[in-house]
Design a protein around this motif. Structure first.
Motif, PDB file in Angstrom:
ATOM      1  N   LEU A   1       0.849  -1.185   0.000  1.00  0.00           N
ATOM      2  CA  LEU A   1       0.000   0.000   0.000  1.00  0.00           C
ATOM      3  C   LEU A   1       0.889   1.240   0.000  1.00  0.00           C
TER       4      LEU A   1
ATOM      5  N   TYR B   1      -1.074   5.505   3.021  1.00  0.00           N
ATOM      6  CA  TYR B   1      -1.780   4.785   4.084  1.00  0.00           C
ATOM      7  C   TYR B   1      -2.666   5.750   4.870  1.00  0.00           C
TER       8      TYR B   1
ATOM      9  N   LYS C   1      -6.326   2.572   4.341  1.00  0.00           N
ATOM     10  CA  LYS C   1      -6.840   1.730   5.436  1.00  0.00           C
ATOM     11  C   LYS C   1      -8.095   0.958   5.008  1.00  0.00           C
TER      12      LYS C   1
ATOM     13  N   GLU D   1      -6.889  -1.793   2.755  1.00  0.00           N
ATOM     14  CA  GLU D   1      -6.306  -2.848   3.581  1.00  0.00           C
ATOM     15  C   GLU D   1      -7.388  -3.778   4.126  1.00  0.00           C
TER      16      GLU D   1
ATOM     17  N   ILE E   1      -0.890  -7.841   3.376  1.00  0.00           N
ATOM     18  CA  ILE E   1      -0.258  -6.526   3.203  1.00  0.00           C
ATOM     19  C   ILE E   1       1.200  -6.632   3.651  1.00  0.00           C
TER      20      ILE E   1
ATOM     21  N   ARG F   1       3.037  -0.883   4.241  1.00  0.00           N
ATOM     22  CA  ARG F   1       2.094   0.221   4.440  1.00  0.00           C
ATOM     23  C   ARG F   1       2.933   1.503   4.439  1.00  0.00           C
TER      24      ARG F   1
END
Length: 235
Positions: free
Chosen positions: A5, A8, A13, A16, A26, A29
């Motif tokens: 990702l 973030y 989020k 995720e 994941i 991040r």
């Protein structure tokens, strides 16, 4: 599938959570404080960052030979450079101004309507987009995509936030608290109005579409859009 990702914030989020619900992992991040360490482990990267970070994020993923999905808007003056860079490196890149599955159907509907309305000179087209006050760019990338869809299928040749001149599409960009995204296209004549509208109820639709795109791009090379993911390229 292992996902990096890149960005973030709120969208990162939500992505995720949806990715984990769909059985993915994941491995990175990345916010503003940490590095790209872990990107090399990813099967795919998803960039929902900010305009000043997007190009670096996308190029870094391409350098690591990681397919990259980007939903960050406001950086498109460098889009052609990214396409060329991706081609040079033999990567996989997919940009979407909006990853909502419904919005991408809306894009296609908008183009079809523009083609029909181009024969009716009595009507003038205009647009309105409403977003939350945290959105950094105006008009939205989605609004620009809608305007371009009209331009490609009519005599209009430009969009503007200002008072429109002949063959220009006026876009009214409105910022209100807690609005995920509402886009309307209006065709007005002296006797009536035609309106098509898409209203997002939450950011979940954007996040789901991004994860679906990430699943789709695995094993592919080239430059893609959500039209490819949803098989909407055929007329």
């Amino acid at each position: 599938m292992k996902i990096a990702l890149l960005g973030y914030g709120k969208m990162g989020k939500i992505i995720e959570r949806i990715a984990l619900e769909r059985g993915h992992e994941i491995v990175l991040r990345k916010g503003s404080e940490n590095s790209f360490e872990g990107l090399e482990k990813a099967d795919v990267a998803i960039d929902f960052s900010i305009p000043t970070s997007a190009v670096v994020n996308i190029k870094s993923a391409i350098d690591y030979h990681v397919p990259i999905i980007s939903g960050t808007t406001g950086w498109l003056e460098q889009y052609d450079d990214i396409v060329a860079y991706n081609q040079l490196k033999g990567g996989a890149f997919l940009y979407g101004s909006n990853f909502s599955l419904g919005v991408n159907v809306f894009f296609k509907l908008n183009e079809y309507l523009a083609k029909m309305m181009s024969q009716l000179k009595e009507y003038n087209v205009s647009m309105e987009e409403i977003h939350h006050t945290q959105k950094l760019d105006a008009p939205s990338g989605t609004a620009i995509s809608l305007a371009n869809g009209i331009i490609e299928n009519s005599a209009y040749n430009k969009w503007t936030l200002d008072q429109p001149k002949e063959n220009e599409i006026h876009i009214d960009a409105i910022r209100q608290d807690s609005v995920p995204g509402t886009h309307s296209v209006f065709y007005d004549s002296s006797i009536d109005q035609i309106e098509i509208k898409h209203t997002a109820h939450s950011r979940e639709g954007f996040a789901l579409g991004a994860v679906v795109a990430a699943e789709w791009i695995l094993g592919k090379k080239g430059v893609f859009t959500m039209r490819d993911v949803l098989n909407l390229n055929d007329n």
